[in-house]
Design a protein around this motif. Structure first.
Motif, PDB file in Angstrom:
ATOM      1  N   ALA A  34      39.802 -13.801 -46.568  1.00  0.00           N
ATOM      2  CA  ALA A  34      38.640 -14.088 -47.234  1.00  0.00           C
ATOM      3  C   ALA A  34      37.480 -14.376 -46.081  1.00  0.00           C
ATOM      4  O   ALA A  34      36.436 -14.106 -46.246  1.00  0.00           O
ATOM      5  CB  ALA A  34      38.883 -15.257 -48.037  1.00  0.00           C
ATOM      6  N   GLN A  35      38.234 -15.134 -45.134  1.00  0.00           N
ATOM      7  CA  GLN A  35      37.131 -15.229 -44.034  1.00  0.00           C
ATOM      8  C   GLN A  35      36.550 -14.347 -43.447  1.00  0.00           C
ATOM      9  O   GLN A  35      35.384 -14.222 -43.114  1.00  0.00           O
ATOM     10  CB  GLN A  35      37.793 -16.290 -42.951  1.00  0.00           C
ATOM     11  N   ALA A  36      37.341 -13.140 -43.122  1.00  0.00           N
ATOM     12  CA  ALA A  36      36.853 -12.064 -42.372  1.00  0.00           C
ATOM     13  C   ALA A  36      35.970 -11.205 -43.329  1.00  0.00           C
ATOM     14  O   ALA A  36      34.854 -10.878 -42.857  1.00  0.00           O
ATOM     15  CB  ALA A  36      38.048 -11.267 -41.924  1.00  0.00           C
ATOM     16  N   ARG A  37      36.108 -11.305 -44.417  1.00  0.00           N
ATOM     17  CA  ARG A  37      35.350 -10.503 -45.439  1.00  0.00           C
ATOM     18  C   ARG A  37      33.873 -11.239 -45.512  1.00  0.00           C
ATOM     19  O   ARG A  37      32.951 -10.904 -45.352  1.00  0.00           O
ATOM     20  CB  ARG A  37      35.870 -10.417 -46.976  1.00  0.00           C
ATOM     21  N   ALA A  38      33.966 -12.712 -45.650  1.00  0.00           N
ATOM     22  CA  ALA A  38      32.712 -13.354 -45.688  1.00  0.00           C
ATOM     23  C   ALA A  38      31.743 -13.036 -44.348  1.00  0.00           C
ATOM     24  O   ALA A  38      30.837 -13.089 -44.310  1.00  0.00           O
ATOM     25  CB  ALA A  38      33.034 -14.838 -45.772  1.00  0.00           C
ATOM     26  N   ARG A  39      32.395 -13.163 -43.173  1.00  0.00           N
ATOM     27  CA  ARG A  39      31.842 -13.094 -41.930  1.00  0.00           C
ATOM     28  C   ARG A  39      31.308 -11.657 -41.753  1.00  0.00           C
ATOM     29  O   ARG A  39      30.242 -11.283 -41.480  1.00  0.00           O
ATOM     30  CB  ARG A  39      32.832 -12.956 -40.700  1.00  0.00           C
ATOM     31  N   ALA A  40      31.843 -10.613 -42.450  1.00  0.00           N
ATOM     32  CA  ALA A  40      31.433  -9.420 -42.319  1.00  0.00           C
ATOM     33  C   ALA A  40      30.260  -9.119 -43.156  1.00  0.00           C
ATOM     34  O   ALA A  40      29.295  -8.280 -42.985  1.00  0.00           O
ATOM     35  CB  ALA A  40      32.397  -8.237 -42.744  1.00  0.00           C
ATOM     36  N   GLU A  41      30.031  -9.810 -44.318  1.00  0.00           N
ATOM     37  CA  GLU A  41      29.214  -9.823 -45.253  1.00  0.00           C
ATOM     38  C   GLU A  41      27.918 -10.471 -44.959  1.00  0.00           C
ATOM     39  O   GLU A  41      26.847 -10.677 -45.472  1.00  0.00           O
ATOM     40  CB  GLU A  41      29.583 -10.342 -46.724  1.00  0.00           C
TER      41      GLU A  41
END
Length: 56
Positions: A34-41
């Protein structure tokens, strides 16, 4: 003297510990994804580790 029933794989203390560790690992991996997805977005609010380094 009363006999104890044989312990199965899921009732041993080691198996209980393994189940707890497995659940913790699964939760940790979900959090990291979830953190990685948030950073990517580009949503800094979703990243729990993000802090302002100029604060202090």
């Amino acid at each position: 003297m009363a006999r104890r029933p044989k312990q199965t794989d899921k009732t041993t203390p080691a198996a209980g510990r393994e189940d707890r560790l497995k659940a913790a690992l699964k939760a940790n991996m979900a959090k990291r994804k979830a953190q990685a997805r948030a950073r990517a977005e580009g949503r800094p609010g979703e990243d729990a580790g993000a802090t302002d380094k100029n604060e202090g």
